[in-house]
Enzyme design. Structure first.
Site, PDB file in Angstrom:
ATOM      1  N   SER A   1       0.822  -1.213   0.000  1.00 12.46           N
ATOM      2  CA  SER A   1       0.000   0.000   0.000  1.00 12.46           C
ATOM      3  C   SER A   1       0.857   1.264   0.000  1.00 12.46           C
ATOM      4  O   SER A   1       2.022   1.245   0.403  1.00 12.46           O
ATOM      5  CB  SER A   1      -0.903   0.022   1.237  1.00 12.46           C
ATOM      6  OG  SER A   1      -1.587  -1.182   1.375  1.00 12.46           O
TER       7      SER A   1
HETATM    8  N1  SAH Z   1       0.084  -4.978   4.238  1.00  9.91           N
HETATM    9  C1  SAH Z   1       0.686  -5.479   3.048  1.00  9.91           C
HETATM   10  C2  SAH Z   1      -0.194  -5.256   1.848  1.00  9.91           C
HETATM   11  C3  SAH Z   1      -0.407  -6.519   1.104  1.00  9.91           C
HETATM   12  S1  SAH Z   1      -1.621  -6.516  -0.152  1.00  9.91           S
HETATM   13  C4  SAH Z   1       2.095  -4.940   2.857  1.00  9.91           C
HETATM   14  O1  SAH Z   1       2.540  -4.107   3.651  1.00  9.91           O
HETATM   15  O2  SAH Z   1       2.762  -5.379   1.929  1.00  9.91           O
HETATM   16  C5  SAH Z   1      -2.888  -7.464   0.590  1.00  9.91           C
HETATM   17  C6  SAH Z   1      -2.571  -8.885   0.907  1.00  9.91           C
HETATM   18  O3  SAH Z   1      -3.758  -9.493   1.425  1.00  9.91           O
HETATM   19  C7  SAH Z   1      -2.141  -9.756  -0.277  1.00  9.91           C
HETATM   20  O4  SAH Z   1      -0.872 -10.267  -0.027  1.00  9.91           O
HETATM   21  C8  SAH Z   1      -3.199 -10.862  -0.319  1.00  9.91           C
HETATM   22  O5  SAH Z   1      -2.668 -12.125  -0.684  1.00  9.91           O
HETATM   23  C9  SAH Z   1      -3.694 -10.864   1.099  1.00  9.91           C
HETATM   24  N2  SAH Z   1      -4.992 -11.480   1.341  1.00  9.91           N
HETATM   25  C10 SAH Z   1      -6.122 -11.410   0.575  1.00  9.91           C
HETATM   26  N3  SAH Z   1      -7.107 -12.141   1.141  1.00  9.91           N
HETATM   27  C11 SAH Z   1      -6.584 -12.691   2.275  1.00  9.91           C
HETATM   28  C12 SAH Z   1      -7.105 -13.563   3.291  1.00  9.91           C
HETATM   29  N4  SAH Z   1      -8.338 -14.046   3.255  1.00  9.91           N
HETATM   30  N5  SAH Z   1      -6.273 -13.903   4.297  1.00  9.91           N
HETATM   31  C13 SAH Z   1      -4.992 -13.455   4.364  1.00  9.91           C
HETATM   32  N6  SAH Z   1      -4.460 -12.654   3.436  1.00  9.91           N
HETATM   33  C14 SAH Z   1      -5.241 -12.266   2.403  1.00  9.91           C
END
Ligand code: SAH
Length: 255
Positions: free
Chosen positions: A103
């Site tokens: 993000s």
């Molecule tokens: N906070 C992260 C942002 C990652 S993007 C950072 O700092 O990099 C969002 C993430 O949510 C993705 O990696 C995706 O795989 C994950 N995601 C989506 N649905 C999910 C679920 N049900 N449980 C765990 N992770 C999930």
């Protein structure tokens, strides 16, 4: 070779409203967040460019000094692909592999400020759904007592472990699994934060939120996506829809 944590010595730097960073001699709630080691052999002083980013975040309206200090401490460039390092401190989301994104710093700091809801020291235990590359988990480690962070994609879970290992943050627990089920292990949580948006909030999140706790998540709304804040109060759940955002979809199961 073992790296020694050297800065902050015992407490995080405090950032004033002008974005100036100072190290104060007191620690909120008596204990210091885990120290993040200083960079070695990078060949650039990323601290100055991070402080510039922090000043911009403050100008955008972020006022929580612990959040600003954490944004100034955690080295975002360590969490992105080497080809993207020069964009690491721009206010932009970046690809982290497997179709997912890290993000924007503006969104991370906004959500963390909402989550902390004016808490003066570190807030209590937090569940993060969507570890991704682990960047936000590292920032959370500086502003909360404990972080449970869950990722459903094995490749990113492994990447986050690798990214976070050198930082040696004892209050971060990475979990591989479907975050729509929450994470009973650490419940109840003072805060729950999602980095992926679904059509509805999973019931498990509301169940695992402590009384007095706060949830911040993107949700579908009117054909788009907005930030949703839910407070769990003795009078019931209080919902508040905020500005439009763009997050990757919240999915079920693991892959
Ligand atoms: N906070 C992260 C942002 C990652 S993007 C950072 O700092 O990099 C969002 C993430 O949510 C993705 O990696 C995706 O795989 C994950 N995601 C989506 N649905 C999910 C679920 N049900 N449980 C765990 N992770 C999930």
């Amino acid at each position: 070779m073992r790296e020694r944590p050297s800065f902050p010595a015992r407490m995080p730097p405090q950032v004033s409203s002008t974005g100036r960073v100072t190290v104060t001699s007191h620690t909120p709630h008596g204990a210091a967040p885990p120290a993040i080691p200083t960079p070695h052999g990078l060949g650039l002083d990323s601290s100055a460019v991070r402080q510039q980013m922090v000043r911009k975040l403050a100008l955008q309206g972020v006022t929580d000094s612990l959040v600003l200090a954490a944004m100034g401490t955690v080295e975002r460039h360590r969490f992105v692909d080497s080809a993207l390092v020069n964009q690491a401190y721009e206010d932009t989301s970046l690809p982290i592999g497997l179709g997912q994104t890290i993000s924007k710093p503006g969104v991370v700091s906004r959500m963390l400020e909402l989550l902390r809801n004016g808490t003066s020291g570190r807030m209590g235990r937090v569940l993060e759904v969507g570890t991704g590359c682990g960047y936000q988990a590292a920032v959370l480690s500086q502003v909360t007592t404990e972080v449970y962070s869950m990722e459903r994609l094995r490749g990113l879970y492994d990447k986050a472990r690798e990214n976070l290992r050198p930082l040696r943050l004892p209050n971060v627990h990475l979990l591989f699994g479907d975050g729509t089920q929450g994470c009973a292990q650490g419940a109840p949580y003072a805060g729950i934060i999602a980095a992926a948006g679904g059509d509805t909030l999973p019931q498990a999140w509301l169940d695992q939120l402590a009384m007095g706790g706060r949830l911040v998540a993107p949700v579908s709304h009117a054909g788009g996506q907005v930030l949703l804040v839910v407070d769990k109060t003795p009078q019931g759940l209080q919902h508040c829809l905020l500005e439009p955002v763009q997050f990757v979809p919240l999915k079920s199961g693991v892959a």
